[in-house]
Design an enzyme around this catalytic site. Structure first.
Site, PDB file in Angstrom:
ATOM      1  CB  ALA A 301      82.174  26.271  18.797  1.00 49.57           C
ATOM      2  CG  ASP A 330      72.716  22.324  13.046  1.00 52.81           C
ATOM      3  OD1 ASP A 330      71.961  21.989  12.119  1.00 52.81           O
ATOM      4  OD2 ASP A 330      73.878  22.732  12.876  1.00 52.81           O
ATOM      5  CG  ASN A 336      77.388  19.861  19.100  1.00 57.24           C
ATOM      6  OD1 ASN A 336      76.182  19.751  18.931  1.00 57.24           O
ATOM      7  ND2 ASN A 336      78.235  19.743  18.082  1.00 57.24           N
ATOM      8  CD  GLN A 340      78.551  23.501  19.670  1.00 58.38           C
ATOM      9  OE1 GLN A 340      77.358  23.378  19.870  1.00 58.38           O
ATOM     10  NE2 GLN A 340      79.121  23.121  18.524  1.00 58.38           N
ATOM     11  CE  LYS A 352      74.715  22.507  17.798  1.00 57.52           C
ATOM     12  NZ  LYS A 352      75.856  22.704  16.890  1.00 57.52           N
ATOM     13  CG  ASP A 400      79.108  24.837   9.770  1.00 57.04           C
ATOM     14  OD1 ASP A 400      78.368  25.397   8.940  1.00 57.04           O
ATOM     15  OD2 ASP A 400      78.825  23.768  10.337  1.00 57.04           O
ATOM     16  CG  ASN A 401      77.767  26.863   5.135  1.00 55.18           C
ATOM     17  OD1 ASN A 401      77.322  27.496   4.183  1.00 55.18           O
ATOM     18  ND2 ASN A 401      77.061  26.691   6.262  1.00 55.18           N
ATOM     19  CB  CYS A 456      89.290   9.232 -13.911  1.00 52.93           C
ATOM     20  SG  CYS A 456      90.681  10.358 -13.670  1.00 52.93           S
TER      21      CYS A 456
END
Length: 831
Positions: A301, A330, A336, A340, A352, A400-401, A456
């Site tokens: 994007a 990607d 998208n 985009q 892309k 994006d990370n 847990c």
């Protein structure tokens, strides 16, 4: 023309119901936005945030009653908000009721008189209630509010009004570099200021530069204000998010100071597509943009928007210099296409980067662009080497990370390259500028780590739908990917079932063999067996597991302090199997009876999932029996020793992945009395989809491109601005970049993250030689902390060092990175 805007606005405002009016203008280095949604405008959700859920630990019987949250779980509420209650034990009359709260502390709030209610026992969840809010507007030139992201808003407001009056008086914009026109605009600004209620002071510099650049147009500035304006359109249509009240100004006054020394000829038109840009920043800066080598990481994007801005600015279009390099591993997905904009339906499943490059050339055919499909990571350092980075003038990330951002930032610091980072999440966005020797780097600050769901909680004590969705996502991964992959790996090592049987009979321990044999023996080979296995799994997950937990912890279990074990946030499971709901095909399946085991249930929230589960002698005997049975039944042939792992894919609605997770999650939620989630919400959480909207993307990319102009122009540190925005509220906060921190060693020696000491090796160079070389070069003795052994093709090794303390017992003093070049890469002139 402002008079026409006012006429249209007055007409829209007078209608019943009023027509929403939004006006946006860009003149040179200044832009403005105005909104009028009528006398009254109701907003159903002012922020768009998920309603908060607060687990309760206590409610007092008092006036006012004080609600206390669980320890270490702040409520993050505001006074005046409304909450409704559920699952409160004891003070049950609160359940289903709504109360306005007053914040007492980060962990408590008051809700009114509770003195006549029954005593609180335990449990309870308070859920935020979204309430409508009314916003009020006036038409243009009314008593409205002004906002500006950089300068005094009223001064820009006056300057832009003066520009509008100039245009109406003379039928044209001020001429570029014309002092007479600038003086005329200044007089108009003085007159306008006297007519305004606050009589704001006129800023002559703003008026002068607006006059000088009014015939120009900055495409990134239009992108930024256009993104905000587009979000206001959505607010007007949907009634969601808080509208702008009512003027917003975004300017680029930061760029003008260095341009004052340029002659007016720098800004004059030359008959090409960059005349409007040239009128704002001058020919010299335009040429620097054309000759720019830029590396764009990510073509999603923000990447698409950045490529549009590059094309409009003429980045990488120089005759002899300039190149845009892009990469993205990607492929284009259908999801998208809503943001985009370089991609179309016929591009789905195409790379892309290649597609974005082709589409960008349609905007500006002169742009030179190289596209790759490589991930930027340590594994691709042969492609994106030091030589590659040093050949770039600036790196722009559209990722994006955080992990990828940190890696690229470290590469930029190592190679002294400027970096501009940005990101969005829904209506929120940020930009950050990193400039060598001037600013801190991205890695200089650390965001708080993302909270993980305790093991847990996932396994036994879910309290929210997010917990059951993650449990279902883990089950999918285990059943369809992890176990089949281990199965294949095992049988690649041991090619026949007979050989494995002989080995384990002889007492040999084969890693993973018991789980693999169990998988082989239970592997369904037809549709009926698939349904049988599913029925057994169903009973295990949604009945036996619950019964086992209640066997381990009966409902009346109490902790050492006497309090109930089963109280908020722990929920007891209740298996709810109705035979009428099970399909007829399952009626013939023999479901194993539940038999309680002595298995220990983990309740420690800090415990992690064990890597290996020990195998008992009974498991070993069962494995031998099952494998013998499979061999005798001809169900351990070569074809039976292979499975096809399935990778989770959220975007293919036909594969059933999200359907499985939704069904499994909601069945578990029903068992624990948790509100289920629809398929859309499940897909968003399980697929870890970061919400994105084109409006925030356009605004953020525009702001990045504006900072890019400053980087290319070599501006001083105080010119650069980082930004955080949230178009839902709406808010835009600009801050100066953090100046680089200098670390003092001693005796006047200091360093920053941008400094590096370099040593070139000689023949038979030993560690002692290396230390002596540093002593000679830098008059310091240091201690080695870490030595990274290089691969054969590495030219150097980076060393982390620290200096010996002046007195024993003190901590080592930090030192700068030291890069040691090996013999074959040394520079003889250095020695």
């Amino acid at each position: 023309i402002l008079s026409l805007q006012k006429k249209i606005n007055d007409f829209c405002h007078a209608q019943q119901p009023p027509i929403k009016f939004i006006s946006a203008d860009v003149y040179g280095i200044c832009s403005r936005l105005f909104c009028d949604f009528g006398d009254e405008f109701e907003v159903l959700d002012t922020t768009g945030e998920e309603p908060k859920e607060i687990f309760i630990s206590n409610i007092t019987q008092s006036n006012p009653g004080i609600v206390t949250c669980l320890e270490n779980h702040p409520h993050r509420l505001e006074t005046g908000q409304f909450l409704t209650f559920r699952e409160v034990n004891g003070m049950s009359c609160l359940n289903g009721s709504t109360h306005q709260i007053t914040v007492v502390s980060p962990y408590s709030f008051s809700i009114g008189n509770t003195s006549d209610m029954e005593p609180y026992l335990h449990g309870g969840i308070a859920v935020q209630v979204k309430t409508p809010k009314m916003f009020y507007f006036v038409s243009v030139f009314g008593k409205t509010r002004f906002f500006s992201v950089n300068s005094a808003p009223l001064q820009i407001h006056v300057a832009m009004l003066a520009l509008n009056h100039f245009e109406e008086n003379f039928g044209r914009m001020p001429n570029i570099g014309c002092h007479q026109d600038a003086e005329e605009m200044l007089k108009l600004a003085m007159s306008i200021s006297e007519t305004l209620e606050n009589k704001p002071q006129v800023n002559g510099d703003i008026v002068k530069w607006l006059s000088r650049t009014a015939r120009g147009f900055l495409a990134p500035l239009a992108a930024a204000v256009g993104g905000v304006a587009s979000q206001e359109v959505l607010k007007a249509v949907t009634g969601k998010f808080s509208p702008l009240q009512q003027w917003l100004y975004i300017d680029m006054l930061d760029i003008v100071t260095p341009l004052e020394k340029m002659g007016s000829e720098e800004f004059l038109p030359r008959g090409d597509r960059y005349d409007a840009l040239r009128a704002c920043i001058g020919e010299s800066l335009c040429q620097k943009l054309h000759d720019l080598n830029v590396f764009l990481v990510g073509c999603g994007a923000i990447g698409c928007e950045m490529l549009k801005n590059f094309a409009l600015l003429g980045v990488g279009t120089g005759q002899d210099k300039g190149l845009v390099t892009i990469t993205d591993p990607d492929l284009i997905e259908k999801s998208n296409l809503n943001r985009q904009f370089l991609f179309r339906p016929h591009h789905i499943q195409k790379p892309k980067s290649y597609t974005a490059a082709e589409a960008t050339l349609n905007i500006n055919p002169c742009l030179k662009i190289d596209s790759y499909i490589n991930k930027v990571c340590p594994a691709t350092e042969n492609t994106y080497s030091d030589e590659f980075y040093t050949g770039q003038d600036v790196i722009v990330t559209a990722l994006d990370n955080v992990e990828a951002r940190r890696y690229i930032d470290s590469r930029c610091v190592a190679n002294l390259r400027p970096l501009i980072d940005s990101g969005t999440m829904g209506t929120k966005g940020h930009t950050e500028v990193v400039v060598p020797h001037l600013t801190e780097s991205y890695n200089s600050h650390r965001d708080p780590p993302e909270e993980e769901i305790p093991f847990c909680t996932l396994k036994s004590f879910p309290a929210a739908i997010e917990h059951t969705i993650q449990w279902a996502r883990d089950k999918f991964e285990s059943l369809f990917s992890h176990k089949p992959s281990l199965f294949n790996k095992f049988w690649q090592t041991y090619p026949s079932a007979e050989e494995v049987l002989q080995r384990i009979k002889s007492g040999e321990s084969l890693e993973g063999c018991f789980h693999v044999i169990k998988t082989l023996s239970r592997r369904p080979r037809n549709w009926t067996q698939c349904v049988e296995l599913a029925r057994v799994k169903f009973e295990k997950y949604f009945s036996h597991k619950a019964l086992q937990l209640l066997h381990s912890f009966p409902l009346d279990t109490r902790l050492k302090d006497g309090s109930l074990f089963w109280q908020s946030p722990k929920r007891p499971p209740f298996p709810d199997l109705s035979e009428e709901t099970i399909l007829k095909i399952t009626s013939s399946v023999k479901v194993p009876e539940f038999r309680p085991s002595n298995k220990v249930v983990q309740t420690d929230e800090t415990a992690r999932k064990p890597d290996h589960i020990p195998v008992s002698s009974e498991d070993e005997r069962n494995a031998i029996f099952q494998l013998e049975k499979s061999i005798l039944s001809n169900e351990a042939l070569q074809n039976d020793l292979q499975m096809k792992p399935i990778s989770f894919e959220k975007d293919d609605d036909s594969n059933g992945h999200i359907d499985f997770i939704t069904a499994a999650s909601n069945l578990r939620a029903k068992m624990y009395n948790i509100e289920p989630a629809d398929r859309f919400k499940t897909k968003r959480i399980a697929g870890k989809i970061i919400p994105a909207i084109a409006t925030a993307t356009a605004a953020v990319s525009g702001l990045v491109a504006l900072e890019l102009i400053k980087v290319v122009g070599g501006y001083p540190a105080d010119a650069y601005k980082n930004c955080f925005l949230n178009l839902a509220i709406p808010i835009m906060v600009f801050t100066e970049t953090a100046k680089v921190r200098r670390t003092e060693i001693r005796n006047g020696i200091s360093f920053t993250i941008w400094d590096r000491w370099t040593i070139y090796g000689k023949e038979d160079f030993t560690l002692l030689d290396f230390i002596n070389a540093v002593r000679v070069r830098y008059q310091r003795v240091f201690l080695m902390q870490k030595l990274v052994k290089p691969s054969a093709d590495k030219k150097y090794v980076d060393l982390t060092v620290s200096f010996a303390p002046e007195t024993d017992g003190d901590e080592d003093l930090p030192g700068p990175p030291v890069r040691y070049y090996f013999l074959s890469w040394r520079k003889p002139e250095e020695w």
